[in-house]
Design an enzyme around this catalytic site. Structure first.
Site, PDB file in Angstrom:
ATOM      1  N   SER A 190       0.815  -1.215   0.000  1.00 21.82           N
ATOM      2  CA  SER A 190       0.000   0.000   0.000  1.00 21.82           C
ATOM      3  C   SER A 190       0.848   1.264   0.000  1.00 21.82           C
ATOM      4  O   SER A 190       0.387   2.326  -0.422  1.00 21.82           O
ATOM      5  CB  SER A 190      -0.941  -0.001   1.213  1.00 21.82           C
ATOM      6  OG  SER A 190      -0.212  -0.106   2.419  1.00 21.82           O
ATOM      7  N   ASP A 431      -3.312   6.799  11.824  1.00 18.22           N
ATOM      8  CA  ASP A 431      -2.515   6.112  10.798  1.00 18.22           C
ATOM      9  C   ASP A 431      -1.188   6.856  10.664  1.00 18.22           C
ATOM     10  O   ASP A 431      -1.117   7.938  10.068  1.00 18.22           O
ATOM     11  CB  ASP A 431      -3.270   6.109   9.470  1.00 18.22           C
ATOM     12  CG  ASP A 431      -2.500   5.424   8.341  1.00 18.22           C
ATOM     13  OD1 ASP A 431      -1.336   5.042   8.558  1.00 18.22           O
ATOM     14  OD2 ASP A 431      -3.075   5.285   7.242  1.00 18.22           O
ATOM     15  N   HIS A 434       0.902   5.315   6.459  1.00 22.99           N
ATOM     16  CA  HIS A 434       0.715   5.846   5.113  1.00 22.99           C
ATOM     17  C   HIS A 434       0.994   7.348   5.102  1.00 22.99           C
ATOM     18  O   HIS A 434       1.265   7.937   6.148  1.00 22.99           O
ATOM     19  CB  HIS A 434      -0.700   5.521   4.629  1.00 22.99           C
ATOM     20  CG  HIS A 434      -0.978   4.048   4.596  1.00 22.99           C
ATOM     21  ND1 HIS A 434      -1.609   3.379   5.633  1.00 22.99           N
ATOM     22  CD2 HIS A 434      -0.681   3.109   3.670  1.00 22.99           C
ATOM     23  CE1 HIS A 434      -1.690   2.088   5.353  1.00 22.99           C
ATOM     24  NE2 HIS A 434      -1.129   1.896   4.161  1.00 22.99           N
TER      25      HIS A 434
END
Length: 452
Positions: A190, A431, A434
Protein backbone atom coordinates in the site's frame (compact mmCIF):
# COMPACT_ATOMS: atom_id res chain seq x y z
CA UNK A 1 77.57 -41.92 -14.70
CA UNK A 2 76.00 -44.35 -12.28
CA UNK A 3 76.27 -41.66 -9.62
CA UNK A 4 74.40 -39.11 -11.74
CA UNK A 5 71.75 -41.63 -12.63
CA UNK A 6 71.35 -42.50 -9.03
CA UNK A 7 70.80 -38.81 -8.16
CA UNK A 8 68.17 -38.37 -10.89
CA UNK A 9 66.52 -41.59 -9.91
CA UNK A 10 66.15 -40.44 -6.33
CA UNK A 11 64.50 -37.13 -7.42
CA UNK A 12 61.84 -38.58 -9.72
CA UNK A 13 59.75 -40.36 -7.05
CA UNK A 14 59.88 -37.19 -4.90
CA UNK A 15 58.66 -35.00 -7.78
CA UNK A 16 55.93 -37.49 -8.55
CA UNK A 17 54.88 -37.57 -4.91
CA UNK A 18 54.71 -33.76 -4.77
CA UNK A 19 52.68 -33.72 -8.00
CA UNK A 20 50.22 -36.30 -6.64
CA UNK A 21 49.93 -34.40 -3.36
CA UNK A 22 49.20 -31.12 -5.18
CA UNK A 23 46.61 -32.89 -7.34
CA UNK A 24 44.93 -34.33 -4.26
CA UNK A 25 44.80 -30.95 -2.50
CA UNK A 26 43.37 -29.29 -5.61
CA UNK A 27 40.72 -31.98 -5.87
CA UNK A 28 39.77 -31.56 -2.21
CA UNK A 29 39.45 -27.76 -2.57
CA UNK A 30 37.33 -28.07 -5.69
CA UNK A 31 35.20 -30.75 -4.07
CA UNK A 32 34.60 -28.64 -0.97
CA UNK A 33 33.69 -25.58 -3.05
CA UNK A 34 31.32 -27.72 -5.05
CA UNK A 35 29.75 -29.10 -1.89
CA UNK A 36 29.05 -25.58 -0.61
CA UNK A 37 27.57 -24.25 -3.85
CA UNK A 38 27.08 -27.03 -6.37
CA UNK A 39 26.51 -25.81 -9.89
CA UNK A 40 25.06 -28.00 -12.61
CA UNK A 41 24.26 -27.15 -16.20
CA UNK A 42 20.78 -28.25 -17.22
CA UNK A 43 19.60 -29.24 -20.67
CA UNK A 44 18.84 -25.60 -21.54
CA UNK A 45 22.42 -24.63 -20.81
CA UNK A 46 21.35 -22.56 -17.80
CA UNK A 47 23.47 -22.76 -14.71
CA UNK A 48 21.49 -24.27 -11.90
CA UNK A 49 22.29 -23.70 -8.25
CA UNK A 50 21.45 -26.78 -6.19
CA UNK A 51 21.33 -27.54 -2.52
CA UNK A 52 24.33 -29.14 -1.03
CA UNK A 53 26.34 -28.01 1.95
CA UNK A 54 26.17 -30.07 5.09
CA UNK A 55 25.16 -26.88 6.88
CA UNK A 56 22.92 -25.06 4.39
CA UNK A 57 20.99 -26.29 1.39
CA UNK A 58 20.10 -23.94 -1.42
CA UNK A 59 16.92 -23.90 -3.48
CA UNK A 60 16.97 -22.72 -7.08
CA UNK A 61 14.11 -20.18 -7.40
CA UNK A 62 11.55 -19.54 -10.13
CA UNK A 63 11.49 -23.00 -11.66
CA UNK A 64 8.45 -23.80 -13.83
CA UNK A 65 5.72 -24.95 -11.41
CA UNK A 66 4.54 -28.54 -11.24
CA UNK A 67 1.15 -29.18 -12.83
CA UNK A 68 -0.33 -30.14 -9.47
CA UNK A 69 1.13 -27.18 -7.55
CA UNK A 70 -1.54 -25.18 -5.71
CA UNK A 71 -1.71 -21.45 -6.46
CA UNK A 72 -1.77 -19.69 -3.10
CA UNK A 73 -4.84 -17.57 -2.35
CA UNK A 74 -6.69 -16.33 0.72
CA UNK A 75 -8.27 -19.75 1.22
CA UNK A 76 -4.92 -21.58 1.37
CA UNK A 77 -4.07 -23.21 4.68
CA UNK A 78 -1.21 -25.09 6.29
CA UNK A 79 -2.15 -28.69 7.07
CA UNK A 80 1.04 -29.08 9.09
CA UNK A 81 3.83 -26.74 10.21
CA UNK A 82 7.30 -28.20 10.56
CA UNK A 83 10.48 -26.80 12.02
CA UNK A 84 12.37 -24.57 9.59
CA UNK A 85 14.62 -26.78 7.45
CA UNK A 86 17.28 -24.08 7.05
CA UNK A 87 17.00 -23.99 3.26
CA UNK A 88 17.84 -20.71 1.56
CA UNK A 89 17.33 -19.21 -1.87
CA UNK A 90 20.45 -19.51 -4.00
CA UNK A 91 21.07 -17.92 -7.36
CA UNK A 92 24.13 -17.74 -9.59
CA UNK A 93 25.41 -14.25 -10.23
CA UNK A 94 26.21 -13.91 -13.94
CA UNK A 95 27.22 -10.23 -13.72
CA UNK A 96 30.14 -10.13 -11.26
CA UNK A 97 32.43 -8.32 -13.68
CA UNK A 98 29.71 -5.82 -14.61
CA UNK A 99 28.93 -5.12 -10.95
CA UNK A 100 32.55 -4.45 -10.02
CA UNK A 101 32.96 -2.23 -13.08
CA UNK A 102 29.75 -0.37 -12.18
CA UNK A 103 30.82 0.19 -8.57
CA UNK A 104 34.24 1.42 -9.66
CA UNK A 105 32.69 3.81 -12.18
CA UNK A 106 30.25 5.14 -9.59
CA UNK A 107 33.11 5.87 -7.19
CA UNK A 108 35.13 7.64 -9.85
CA UNK A 109 32.27 9.92 -10.88
CA UNK A 110 31.29 12.84 -8.68
CA UNK A 111 27.68 11.77 -8.19
CA UNK A 112 25.41 14.07 -6.16
CA UNK A 113 23.67 12.49 -3.19
CA UNK A 114 20.16 13.85 -3.67
CA UNK A 115 18.92 11.70 -0.77
CA UNK A 116 20.85 13.78 1.77
CA UNK A 117 19.43 17.20 2.55
CA UNK A 118 16.64 18.96 4.40
CA UNK A 119 12.98 19.95 4.04
CA UNK A 120 12.41 23.59 3.11
CA UNK A 121 9.01 25.25 3.56
CA UNK A 122 7.82 26.59 0.21
CA UNK A 123 4.64 28.65 0.24
CA UNK A 124 5.01 29.72 -3.40
CA UNK A 125 2.56 28.86 -6.13
CA UNK A 126 4.84 25.95 -7.12
CA UNK A 127 3.82 23.87 -4.12
CA UNK A 128 2.08 21.58 -3.79
CA UNK A 129 2.86 20.07 -7.20
CA UNK A 130 -0.83 19.16 -7.62
CA UNK A 131 -4.11 19.74 -5.78
CA UNK A 132 -5.92 16.96 -3.96
CA UNK A 133 -9.36 18.11 -5.13
CA UNK A 134 -8.27 18.16 -8.80
CA UNK A 135 -7.41 14.45 -8.89
CA UNK A 136 -10.39 12.16 -9.58
CA UNK A 137 -8.31 9.10 -8.67
CA UNK A 138 -7.39 10.20 -5.14
CA UNK A 139 -7.67 7.49 -2.48
CA UNK A 140 -9.77 8.18 0.63
CA UNK A 141 -6.95 6.58 2.59
CA UNK A 142 -4.63 9.44 1.59
CA UNK A 143 -6.98 12.41 1.07
CA UNK A 144 -6.19 14.20 4.34
CA UNK A 145 -7.57 17.59 3.32
CA UNK A 146 -10.89 16.07 2.23
CA UNK A 147 -11.19 14.28 5.56
CA UNK A 148 -10.82 17.39 7.64
CA UNK A 149 -7.15 18.04 8.26
CA UNK A 150 -7.13 21.72 9.30
CA UNK A 151 -3.43 22.48 8.71
CA UNK A 152 -2.14 22.29 5.13
CA UNK A 153 1.52 23.06 5.76
CA UNK A 154 2.37 19.38 5.15
CA UNK A 155 1.73 20.03 1.43
CA UNK A 156 4.30 22.82 1.19
CA UNK A 157 7.56 21.18 2.24
CA UNK A 158 10.07 20.86 -0.58
CA UNK A 159 13.05 18.49 -0.45
CA UNK A 160 16.35 20.32 -0.89
CA UNK A 161 19.55 18.21 -1.24
CA UNK A 162 22.69 19.59 0.37
CA UNK A 163 24.72 21.99 -1.86
CA UNK A 164 25.91 21.80 -4.53
CA UNK A 165 23.25 19.21 -5.40
CA UNK A 166 19.77 20.02 -6.64
CA UNK A 167 16.75 17.88 -7.37
CA UNK A 168 15.48 18.08 -10.93
CA UNK A 169 12.40 20.28 -11.07
CA UNK A 170 9.19 18.37 -11.81
CA UNK A 171 7.95 18.85 -15.39
CA UNK A 172 4.78 16.96 -16.24
CA UNK A 173 5.13 17.27 -20.04
CA UNK A 174 8.74 16.09 -19.95
CA UNK A 175 7.67 13.12 -17.85
CA UNK A 176 4.97 12.20 -20.35
CA UNK A 177 7.50 12.35 -23.20
CA UNK A 178 9.68 9.89 -21.26
CA UNK A 179 6.64 7.63 -20.91
CA UNK A 180 5.43 7.88 -24.51
CA UNK A 181 4.70 4.39 -25.81
CA UNK A 182 5.73 2.82 -22.49
CA UNK A 183 4.36 1.00 -19.46
CA UNK A 184 5.35 2.37 -16.05
CA UNK A 185 4.46 -0.08 -13.28
CA UNK A 186 4.62 0.14 -9.49
CA UNK A 187 4.81 -3.26 -7.78
CA UNK A 188 4.43 -3.75 -4.05
CA UNK A 189 2.27 -2.88 -1.03
CA UNK A 190 0.00 0.00 0.00
CA UNK A 191 2.98 2.37 0.38
CA UNK A 192 3.88 1.75 -3.25
CA UNK A 193 0.20 2.12 -4.15
CA UNK A 194 0.31 5.54 -2.48
CA UNK A 195 3.29 6.48 -4.66
CA UNK A 196 1.39 5.24 -7.72
CA UNK A 197 -1.66 7.37 -6.81
CA UNK A 198 0.66 10.35 -6.34
CA UNK A 199 2.18 9.74 -9.79
CA UNK A 200 -1.24 9.44 -11.45
CA UNK A 201 -2.39 12.67 -9.78
CA UNK A 202 0.80 14.43 -10.90
CA UNK A 203 0.35 13.26 -14.49
CA UNK A 204 -3.39 13.28 -15.20
CA UNK A 205 -3.91 17.06 -15.08
CA UNK A 206 -2.60 17.65 -18.64
CA UNK A 207 -4.54 14.79 -20.24
CA UNK A 208 -8.06 15.61 -21.57
CA UNK A 209 -10.64 13.75 -19.50
CA UNK A 210 -11.98 11.86 -22.53
CA UNK A 211 -8.43 10.72 -23.38
CA UNK A 212 -7.69 9.10 -20.02
CA UNK A 213 -9.09 6.05 -18.28
CA UNK A 214 -8.64 3.99 -15.12
CA UNK A 215 -9.39 0.28 -14.90
CA UNK A 216 -11.38 -1.01 -11.88
CA UNK A 217 -9.41 -1.80 -8.72
CA UNK A 218 -7.88 -5.24 -9.20
CA UNK A 219 -4.67 -7.21 -8.80
CA UNK A 220 -3.38 -5.00 -11.62
CA UNK A 221 -4.88 -1.51 -11.91
CA UNK A 222 -4.11 0.59 -15.00
CA UNK A 223 -4.28 4.31 -15.76
CA UNK A 224 -4.06 4.96 -19.50
CA UNK A 225 -3.32 8.13 -21.47
CA UNK A 226 -4.38 7.62 -25.09
CA UNK A 227 -2.47 10.53 -26.65
CA UNK A 228 0.83 9.17 -25.33
CA UNK A 229 -0.05 5.48 -25.75
CA UNK A 230 1.25 5.11 -22.19
CA UNK A 231 0.08 3.47 -19.00
CA UNK A 232 0.85 4.01 -15.31
CA UNK A 233 0.03 0.79 -13.49
CA UNK A 234 -0.04 -0.68 -10.00
CA UNK A 235 0.40 -4.38 -9.24
CA UNK A 236 -0.52 -5.54 -5.74
CA UNK A 237 2.33 -7.82 -4.58
CA UNK A 238 3.13 -6.82 -0.98
CA UNK A 239 5.61 -9.66 -0.43
CA UNK A 240 6.96 -9.82 -4.04
CA UNK A 241 6.79 -13.63 -3.97
CA UNK A 242 3.52 -15.55 -4.35
CA UNK A 243 1.43 -15.50 -1.16
CA UNK A 244 -2.05 -15.99 0.24
CA UNK A 245 -2.23 -12.18 0.67
CA UNK A 246 -2.23 -11.38 -3.06
CA UNK A 247 -5.87 -10.30 -3.14
CA UNK A 248 -5.79 -6.47 -3.33
CA UNK A 249 -8.86 -6.20 -1.05
CA UNK A 250 -9.20 -9.34 1.08
CA UNK A 251 -5.70 -9.80 2.44
CA UNK A 252 -6.06 -9.41 6.21
CA UNK A 253 -5.48 -12.98 7.29
CA UNK A 254 -4.56 -14.65 10.58
CA UNK A 255 -1.99 -16.89 8.90
CA UNK A 256 0.36 -15.46 6.28
CA UNK A 257 1.72 -18.03 3.80
CA UNK A 258 4.33 -17.38 1.12
CA UNK A 259 5.95 -19.39 -1.66
CA UNK A 260 9.52 -18.15 -0.95
CA UNK A 261 11.08 -19.57 -4.10
CA UNK A 262 8.82 -18.07 -6.76
CA UNK A 263 7.86 -14.64 -8.09
CA UNK A 264 6.53 -16.14 -11.34
CA UNK A 265 2.86 -15.47 -10.55
CA UNK A 266 3.49 -11.72 -10.30
CA UNK A 267 6.30 -11.66 -12.87
CA UNK A 268 3.85 -12.84 -15.54
CA UNK A 269 2.17 -9.44 -15.15
CA UNK A 270 5.22 -7.21 -14.69
CA UNK A 271 7.60 -8.81 -17.22
CA UNK A 272 6.57 -6.63 -20.19
CA UNK A 273 6.63 -3.28 -18.37
CA UNK A 274 9.30 -0.81 -19.51
CA UNK A 275 9.87 0.91 -16.15
CA UNK A 276 9.38 -0.98 -12.88
CA UNK A 277 9.31 0.43 -9.34
CA UNK A 278 9.38 -2.19 -6.58
CA UNK A 279 9.05 -2.04 -2.81
CA UNK A 280 8.52 -4.41 0.11
CA UNK A 281 9.14 -4.07 3.84
CA UNK A 282 6.32 -3.37 6.29
CA UNK A 283 4.46 -6.61 5.65
CA UNK A 284 7.52 -8.50 6.86
CA UNK A 285 7.33 -6.67 10.22
CA UNK A 286 4.09 -8.32 11.30
CA UNK A 287 5.41 -11.46 12.98
CA UNK A 288 6.37 -14.90 11.64
CA UNK A 289 5.34 -16.19 8.22
CA UNK A 290 4.60 -19.70 7.00
CA UNK A 291 6.48 -20.90 3.94
CA UNK A 292 5.48 -23.53 1.38
CA UNK A 293 8.31 -24.61 -0.91
CA UNK A 294 7.34 -25.37 -4.49
CA UNK A 295 8.77 -28.86 -4.09
CA UNK A 296 6.70 -29.73 -1.00
CA UNK A 297 3.30 -31.38 -0.78
CA UNK A 298 0.18 -29.22 -0.61
CA UNK A 299 -0.36 -27.75 2.86
CA UNK A 300 3.08 -28.68 4.21
CA UNK A 301 4.58 -25.56 5.79
CA UNK A 302 7.56 -24.33 7.73
CA UNK A 303 7.71 -21.20 9.88
CA UNK A 304 10.32 -18.43 9.75
CA UNK A 305 10.57 -14.95 11.18
CA UNK A 306 9.77 -11.97 8.98
CA UNK A 307 13.39 -11.00 8.36
CA UNK A 308 14.25 -14.52 7.13
CA UNK A 309 11.18 -14.56 4.92
CA UNK A 310 12.02 -11.18 3.40
CA UNK A 311 15.57 -12.27 2.59
CA UNK A 312 14.22 -15.33 0.77
CA UNK A 313 11.75 -13.17 -1.17
CA UNK A 314 14.39 -10.61 -2.09
CA UNK A 315 16.69 -13.31 -3.44
CA UNK A 316 13.91 -14.97 -5.47
CA UNK A 317 13.06 -11.53 -6.90
CA UNK A 318 16.74 -10.75 -7.55
CA UNK A 319 17.16 -14.06 -9.42
CA UNK A 320 14.33 -13.04 -11.78
CA UNK A 321 15.82 -9.56 -12.28
CA UNK A 322 19.29 -11.02 -12.92
CA UNK A 323 18.02 -13.35 -15.62
CA UNK A 324 15.36 -11.20 -17.28
CA UNK A 325 16.41 -7.55 -17.20
CA UNK A 326 18.55 -5.81 -19.79
CA UNK A 327 19.25 -2.33 -18.35
CA UNK A 328 19.54 -0.96 -21.88
CA UNK A 329 15.87 -1.71 -22.59
CA UNK A 330 14.18 -1.91 -19.17
CA UNK A 331 14.59 0.38 -16.14
CA UNK A 332 14.15 -1.15 -12.68
CA UNK A 333 14.02 0.82 -9.42
CA UNK A 334 13.81 -0.41 -5.85
CA UNK A 335 12.31 1.94 -3.24
CA UNK A 336 13.78 1.51 0.24
CA UNK A 337 11.75 1.14 3.43
CA UNK A 338 9.13 3.74 4.24
CA UNK A 339 9.46 4.84 7.90
CA UNK A 340 6.62 5.00 10.41
CA UNK A 341 6.13 7.41 13.32
CA UNK A 342 4.34 5.39 15.99
CA UNK A 343 6.39 6.52 19.02
CA UNK A 344 6.65 10.25 19.67
CA UNK A 345 9.17 9.66 22.46
CA UNK A 346 11.74 8.94 19.76
CA UNK A 347 11.72 12.59 18.63
CA UNK A 348 10.19 14.13 21.76
CA UNK A 349 11.60 12.34 24.83
CA UNK A 350 9.11 11.92 27.65
CA UNK A 351 6.01 12.06 25.43
CA UNK A 352 3.68 9.07 24.92
CA UNK A 353 1.98 9.84 21.64
CA UNK A 354 2.60 9.19 17.95
CA UNK A 355 2.24 11.22 14.75
CA UNK A 356 -1.16 12.63 15.76
CA UNK A 357 -1.07 16.41 16.00
CA UNK A 358 2.39 16.77 14.43
CA UNK A 359 2.69 19.76 12.11
CA UNK A 360 6.40 20.15 11.34
CA UNK A 361 9.24 17.89 10.17
CA UNK A 362 12.02 16.69 12.49
CA UNK A 363 15.04 19.00 12.14
CA UNK A 364 17.71 16.75 13.67
CA UNK A 365 19.65 15.51 10.64
CA UNK A 366 20.82 12.28 12.33
CA UNK A 367 17.30 11.22 13.41
CA UNK A 368 16.49 7.57 12.71
CA UNK A 369 13.36 5.87 14.04
CA UNK A 370 13.37 2.39 15.55
CA UNK A 371 10.85 1.07 12.99
CA UNK A 372 13.42 1.34 10.19
CA UNK A 373 15.42 -1.83 10.73
CA UNK A 374 19.10 -1.35 9.88
CA UNK A 375 19.97 -5.10 9.52
CA UNK A 376 17.13 -5.39 7.00
CA UNK A 377 18.42 -2.39 5.08
CA UNK A 378 21.90 -3.94 4.97
CA UNK A 379 20.45 -7.20 3.68
CA UNK A 380 18.61 -5.34 0.92
CA UNK A 381 21.81 -3.48 0.07
CA UNK A 382 23.72 -6.77 -0.28
CA UNK A 383 21.11 -8.19 -2.64
CA UNK A 384 20.89 -5.03 -4.76
CA UNK A 385 24.67 -4.70 -4.97
CA UNK A 386 24.84 -8.10 -6.66
CA UNK A 387 22.47 -6.83 -9.35
CA UNK A 388 24.67 -3.85 -10.16
CA UNK A 389 23.38 -1.60 -12.97
CA UNK A 390 20.23 -3.69 -13.45
CA UNK A 391 18.55 -1.92 -10.50
CA UNK A 392 18.64 1.70 -9.36
CA UNK A 393 17.88 2.53 -5.73
CA UNK A 394 15.51 5.29 -4.65
CA UNK A 395 16.53 5.78 -1.04
CA UNK A 396 13.47 7.40 0.54
CA UNK A 397 14.15 6.27 4.11
CA UNK A 398 16.23 9.03 5.69
CA UNK A 399 14.40 11.92 4.02
CA UNK A 400 11.02 10.44 4.99
CA UNK A 401 12.19 9.83 8.58
CA UNK A 402 12.00 13.59 9.16
CA UNK A 403 8.34 13.83 8.10
CA UNK A 404 6.44 12.93 11.27
CA UNK A 405 3.87 15.51 10.10
CA UNK A 406 3.18 13.84 6.76
CA UNK A 407 0.89 10.95 7.82
CA UNK A 408 -2.91 10.94 7.65
CA UNK A 409 -3.26 10.21 11.39
CA UNK A 410 -7.06 10.53 11.88
CA UNK A 411 -7.69 12.47 8.66
CA UNK A 412 -8.63 9.62 6.34
CA UNK A 413 -11.44 7.18 5.73
CA UNK A 414 -11.51 4.19 8.08
CA UNK A 415 -13.37 1.20 6.75
CA UNK A 416 -13.88 -0.37 10.17
CA UNK A 417 -16.25 1.42 12.61
CA UNK A 418 -14.57 3.24 15.51
CA UNK A 419 -16.08 2.88 18.98
CA UNK A 420 -16.53 5.77 21.43
CA UNK A 421 -13.44 4.89 23.47
CA UNK A 422 -11.19 5.12 20.43
CA UNK A 423 -12.83 8.30 19.19
CA UNK A 424 -12.04 9.91 22.55
CA UNK A 425 -8.37 9.03 22.06
CA UNK A 426 -7.35 10.02 18.49
CA UNK A 427 -3.80 8.74 18.90
CA UNK A 428 -5.20 5.21 19.43
CA UNK A 429 -6.37 4.94 15.84
CA UNK A 430 -4.05 7.36 14.04
CA UNK A 431 -2.52 6.11 10.80
CA UNK A 432 1.20 6.86 11.16
CA UNK A 433 2.20 4.48 8.35
CA UNK A 434 0.72 5.85 5.11
CA UNK A 435 1.27 9.36 3.75
CA UNK A 436 -1.03 12.23 2.84
CA UNK A 437 -1.20 13.10 -0.86
CA UNK A 438 -0.18 15.73 -1.89
CA UNK A 439 2.85 15.27 0.32
CA UNK A 440 5.87 13.04 0.82
CA UNK A 441 5.12 10.52 -2.01
CA UNK A 442 5.24 13.39 -4.51
CA UNK A 443 8.91 13.85 -3.59
CA UNK A 444 9.54 10.12 -4.07
CA UNK A 445 8.18 10.54 -7.60
CA UNK A 446 10.27 13.66 -8.13
CA UNK A 447 13.31 11.51 -7.28
CA UNK A 448 12.16 8.93 -9.83
CA UNK A 449 11.80 11.70 -12.43
CA UNK A 450 15.29 12.94 -11.51
CA UNK A 451 16.85 9.53 -12.24
CA UNK A 452 14.83 8.78 -15.37
Amino acid sequence: MSQRWSRKKSRLPLAGLLFMLALAVTFMVLYNERSIQQIHVNTNGEQDLRETSTFTSFVHPNLPPRNDLEVLDRFSRCNSTNEYSGKKIGWVDHTTAQVSDFVATAKEENICDVFSGKWVFDNSSSYPLHKESDCPYMSDQLACQKHGRPDLEYQHWRWQPHPPCNLKRWNVLEMWEMLRGKRLMFVGDSLNRGQWISMVCLLQSVIPRDKQSMSPNAHLTIFKAEDYNATVEFLWAPLLVESNSDDPVNHRLDERIIRPDSVLKHASKWQHADILIFNTYLWWRQGPVKIQWSSEEKGSCEEVNGAEGMEMAMNAWAHWISNNVDPNTKRVFFVTMSPTHQLSREWNPGSEGNCYGEKKPIEEESYWGSASDIPTMRMVERVLRRLGPKVSVINITQLSEYRKDGHPSVYRKFWEPLNDDRLKNPASYSDCIHWCVPGVPDVWNQLLFHFL
